[in-house]
Scaffold this motif. Sequence first.
Motif, mmCIF file in Angstrom:
data_model
loop_
_atom_site.group_PDB
_atom_site.id
_atom_site.type_symbol
_atom_site.label_atom_id
_atom_site.label_comp_id
_atom_site.label_asym_id
_atom_site.label_seq_id
_atom_site.Cartn_x
_atom_site.Cartn_y
_atom_site.Cartn_z
ATOM 1 N N ARG A 331 0.838 -1.212 0.000
ATOM 2 C CA ARG A 331 0.000 0.000 0.000
ATOM 3 C C ARG A 331 0.871 1.259 0.000
ATOM 4 O O ARG A 331 0.612 2.206 -0.753
ATOM 5 N N VAL A 332 1.880 1.254 0.850
ATOM 6 C CA VAL A 332 2.747 2.433 0.922
ATOM 7 C C VAL A 332 3.531 2.596 -0.372
ATOM 8 O O VAL A 332 3.728 3.724 -0.851
ATOM 9 N N PHE A 333 3.956 1.465 -0.971
ATOM 10 C CA PHE A 333 4.699 1.537 -2.224
ATOM 11 C C PHE A 333 3.824 2.133 -3.327
ATOM 12 O O PHE A 333 4.293 2.951 -4.134
ATOM 13 N N ASP A 334 2.557 1.763 -3.338
ATOM 14 C CA ASP A 334 1.632 2.337 -4.325
ATOM 15 C C ASP A 334 1.391 3.818 -4.036
ATOM 16 O O ASP A 334 1.308 4.643 -4.965
ATOM 17 N N ALA A 335 1.274 4.166 -2.727
ATOM 18 C CA ALA A 335 1.046 5.565 -2.356
ATOM 19 C C ALA A 335 2.233 6.437 -2.756
ATOM 20 O O ALA A 335 2.056 7.608 -3.117
ATOM 21 N N ILE A 336 3.420 5.867 -2.695
ATOM 22 C CA ILE A 336 4.612 6.616 -3.108
ATOM 23 C C ILE A 336 4.514 7.022 -4.574
ATOM 24 O O ILE A 336 4.817 8.163 -4.951
ATOM 25 N N GLN A 337 4.049 6.101 -5.396
ATOM 26 C CA GLN A 337 3.935 6.402 -6.824
ATOM 27 C C GLN A 337 2.803 7.385 -7.091
ATOM 28 O O GLN A 337 2.924 8.261 -7.957
ATOM 29 N N PHE A 338 1.689 7.261 -6.328
ATOM 30 C CA PHE A 338 0.587 8.212 -6.486
ATOM 31 C C PHE A 338 1.009 9.618 -6.066
ATOM 32 O O PHE A 338 0.489 10.618 -6.581
ATOM 33 N N ALA A 339 1.929 9.705 -5.118
ATOM 34 C CA ALA A 339 2.411 11.011 -4.648
ATOM 35 C C ALA A 339 3.406 11.640 -5.611
ATOM 36 O O ALA A 339 3.900 12.748 -5.356
ATOM 37 N N GLY A 340 3.707 10.942 -6.697
ATOM 38 C CA GLY A 340 4.627 11.485 -7.687
ATOM 39 C C GLY A 340 6.090 11.254 -7.374
ATOM 40 O O GLY A 340 6.960 11.856 -8.003
ATOM 41 N N ILE A 341 6.362 10.376 -6.412
ATOM 42 C CA ILE A 341 7.743 10.060 -6.055
ATOM 43 C C ILE A 341 8.194 8.851 -6.873
ATOM 44 O O ILE A 341 7.551 7.800 -6.853
ATOM 45 N N ILE A 342 9.274 9.004 -7.604
ATOM 46 C CA ILE A 342 9.766 7.921 -8.454
ATOM 47 C C ILE A 342 10.538 6.923 -7.582
ATOM 48 O O ILE A 342 11.502 7.300 -6.911
ATOM 49 N N PRO A 343 10.119 5.673 -7.548
ATOM 50 C CA PRO A 343 10.816 4.680 -6.722
ATOM 51 C C PRO A 343 12.247 4.464 -7.210
ATOM 52 O O PRO A 343 12.516 4.470 -8.418
ATOM 53 N N ASP A 344 13.149 4.262 -6.270
ATOM 54 C CA ASP A 344 14.519 3.931 -6.615
ATOM 55 C C ASP A 344 14.812 2.506 -6.179
ATOM 56 O O ASP A 344 13.923 1.779 -5.712
ATOM 57 N N VAL A 345 16.055 2.066 -6.342
ATOM 58 C CA VAL A 345 16.397 0.683 -6.047
ATOM 59 C C VAL A 345 16.234 0.373 -4.560
ATOM 60 O O VAL A 345 15.910 -0.766 -4.185
ATOM 61 N N ARG A 346 16.401 1.351 -3.699
ATOM 62 C CA ARG A 346 16.237 1.104 -2.256
ATOM 63 C C ARG A 346 14.781 0.864 -1.895
ATOM 64 O O ARG A 346 14.466 -0.021 -1.090
ATOM 65 N N LEU A 347 13.877 1.673 -2.456
ATOM 66 C CA LEU A 347 12.455 1.468 -2.189
ATOM 67 C C LEU A 347 11.994 0.112 -2.715
ATOM 68 O O LEU A 347 11.235 -0.604 -2.039
ATOM 69 N N CYS A 348 12.444 -0.240 -3.898
ATOM 70 C CA CYS A 348 12.091 -1.552 -4.446
ATOM 71 C C CYS A 348 12.663 -2.670 -3.582
ATOM 72 O O CYS A 348 12.016 -3.708 -3.366
ATOM 73 N N GLY A 349 13.859 -2.464 -3.079
ATOM 74 C CA GLY A 349 14.460 -3.462 -2.205
ATOM 75 C C GLY A 349 13.669 -3.657 -0.922
ATOM 76 O O GLY A 349 13.560 -4.778 -0.413
ATOM 77 N N LEU A 350 13.100 -2.579 -0.379
ATOM 78 C CA LEU A 350 12.271 -2.705 0.824
ATOM 79 C C LEU A 350 11.019 -3.515 0.547
ATOM 80 O O LEU A 350 10.580 -4.317 1.386
ATOM 81 N N LEU A 351 10.413 -3.313 -0.619
ATOM 82 C CA LEU A 351 9.227 -4.098 -0.976
ATOM 83 C C LEU A 351 9.588 -5.574 -1.159
ATOM 84 O O LEU A 351 8.876 -6.465 -0.674
ATOM 85 N N ILE A 352 10.691 -5.839 -1.841
ATOM 86 C CA ILE A 352 11.130 -7.230 -2.026
ATOM 87 C C ILE A 352 11.435 -7.874 -0.677
ATOM 88 O O ILE A 352 11.113 -9.050 -0.442
ATOM 89 N N ASN A 353 12.030 -7.122 0.218
ATOM 90 C CA ASN A 353 12.367 -7.659 1.536
ATOM 91 C C ASN A 353 11.122 -8.050 2.319
ATOM 92 O O ASN A 353 11.126 -9.043 3.067
ATOM 93 N N ALA A 354 10.035 -7.266 2.169
ATOM 94 C CA ALA A 354 8.785 -7.604 2.861
ATOM 95 C C ALA A 354 8.291 -8.972 2.423
ATOM 96 O O ALA A 354 7.867 -9.789 3.260
ATOM 97 N N TYR A 355 8.346 -9.243 1.115
ATOM 98 C CA TYR A 355 7.912 -10.560 0.621
ATOM 99 C C TYR A 355 8.919 -11.649 0.985
ATOM 100 O O TYR A 355 8.540 -12.779 1.297
ATOM 101 N N ALA A 356 10.206 -11.332 0.955
ATOM 102 C CA ALA A 356 11.227 -12.330 1.279
ATOM 103 C C ALA A 356 11.148 -12.734 2.741
ATOM 104 O O ALA A 356 11.341 -13.915 3.084
ATOM 105 N N THR A 357 10.846 -11.767 3.626
ATOM 106 C CA THR A 357 10.776 -12.065 5.051
ATOM 107 C C THR A 357 9.659 -13.041 5.362
ATOM 108 O O THR A 357 9.792 -13.891 6.261
ATOM 109 N N THR A 358 8.560 -12.950 4.619
ATOM 110 C CA THR A 358 7.416 -13.836 4.850
ATOM 111 C C THR A 358 7.449 -15.068 3.954
ATOM 112 O O THR A 358 6.508 -15.875 4.004
ATOM 113 N N GLY A 359 8.507 -15.220 3.137
ATOM 114 C CA GLY A 359 8.638 -16.412 2.298
ATOM 115 C C GLY A 359 7.746 -16.423 1.079
ATOM 116 O O GLY A 359 7.444 -17.508 0.556
ATOM 117 N N GLN A 360 7.299 -15.280 0.595
ATOM 118 C CA GLN A 360 6.473 -15.216 -0.613
ATOM 119 C C GLN A 360 7.394 -14.984 -1.815
ATOM 120 O O GLN A 360 7.525 -13.879 -2.331
#
Length: 453
Positions: A331-360
């Motif tokens: 949700r926050v990752f989507d809100a970042i894009q709606f706010a006009g903030i261009i995601p960088d590799v660190r933001l993408c890494g945080l999203l990947i980490n959320a899925y990796a931590t839960t084994g998805q």
Amino acid sequence: MLGERTSLQDLPPCADDRPLGVSPGLWLSFIPSSLSLTLTTSPRFDRRSSFHSAAQCSRNCTASMSATAPSSSLNLQGHFRCLASPPFSSPAGGENVARTENLEEGRPSFKWVEVGPHATEEQRMAISNLPFKMTKRCKALMRQIIYFDSQRASLSDVLAAWVRIMKPSRADWLAVLKELKKLNHPVHLEVAELALLEESFEANVRDYTKLIHWYGKKDQLQDAEKALLAMKQRGFICDQVTLTAMVDMYSKAGHFELANKTFEEIKLLGLPLDKRSCGSMVMAYIRAGMPEQGEILLREMDELEIFAGSEVYKALLRTYSMIGNTDGAQRVFDAIQFAGIIPDVRLCGLLINAYATTGQSDKAHVAFENMRKAGIEPSDKCVALVLHAYERENKIKKALDFLIHLERDGIVIGKEASERLAGWLCRLGVVKQVELVLREYATKETNQGMCTS
């Protein structure tokens, strides 16, 4: 000329009806050169009063001194303190504050006198680096502060002497505070606090706000609260800027209750909310372990068309990522894009980490591929996170296919991803088998390349 025994009786008489046009320097010329005078200065010099007081002083001490003076050189130190005009700098540029006793008022009074070339090399360098355009009265105070010794005088007395002698304006105060802040001088905040009490400073609400902000940056909460109380006692009304500074200070210090109370005070007073006050409150929720409440406040900000800074979104995404809340992270990752903030590799890494931590692992891989489609070069950290997601689900074959596709696309596996893979294979005990498979794969790729060429 004086003989072997000199008495003040032999000096020219000093009548009270002496013409006032005669300067103290000319009057001193009547004193024979054989007398040794040691003069100190008084900042409140008045030619008329000093002349008559000196004459009266000489008459009072004539009897005692004429009878007991043993030599031709008399030391009249202490009897002619008010004869010289006050010098404010020595030849070496050194100044200090000397403490003398004010006999009339019965309390210590601090006067500026010369101390000679006792400054250290560091102090001389600091003096020489003062701004060329700084006024002389400001440089005089800066010299006093640079040479300041708490054992000789208090800082409040130094400032009081400066105000009494130099009569500074608000612009002078601000110039001194600006230079002290630039030098990061240890007495900067103390000078700022004392300046607020001076009438010549012409203090206003914003001056107190700046002091609170400076105290907040140094985590001096009690001093900031004292400054706020002093501001209220002087009749200044707290505005939105001042309360926002308090919210930001409490938020950074981890005092959620105080931050929330001050934030509610802003709303109760009907003051407008802004990006900084709301952002500070969101950060307070995050630090207190309540990211959901921070996300709710972000939505309220969107409704009010108040957009938080990228650092607030990143902090909220990082919190969701670390606790493995994949829905909140997405949700926050989507809100970042709606706010006009261009995601960088660190933001993408945080999203990947959320899925990796839960084994998805599948969603982690999808997030990785979406990052590449967006033109963002994946970091070695992102590759390692995808491998971690596969490891949690024990999907060794998918992990190897993932690495093979990366190598085919020219993405070189770095240290962190290699160590993650090596540790996983060691735990499985299949290092040699995987090494053989990879060699066979590399041989096939080489043969296919030769055939196509």
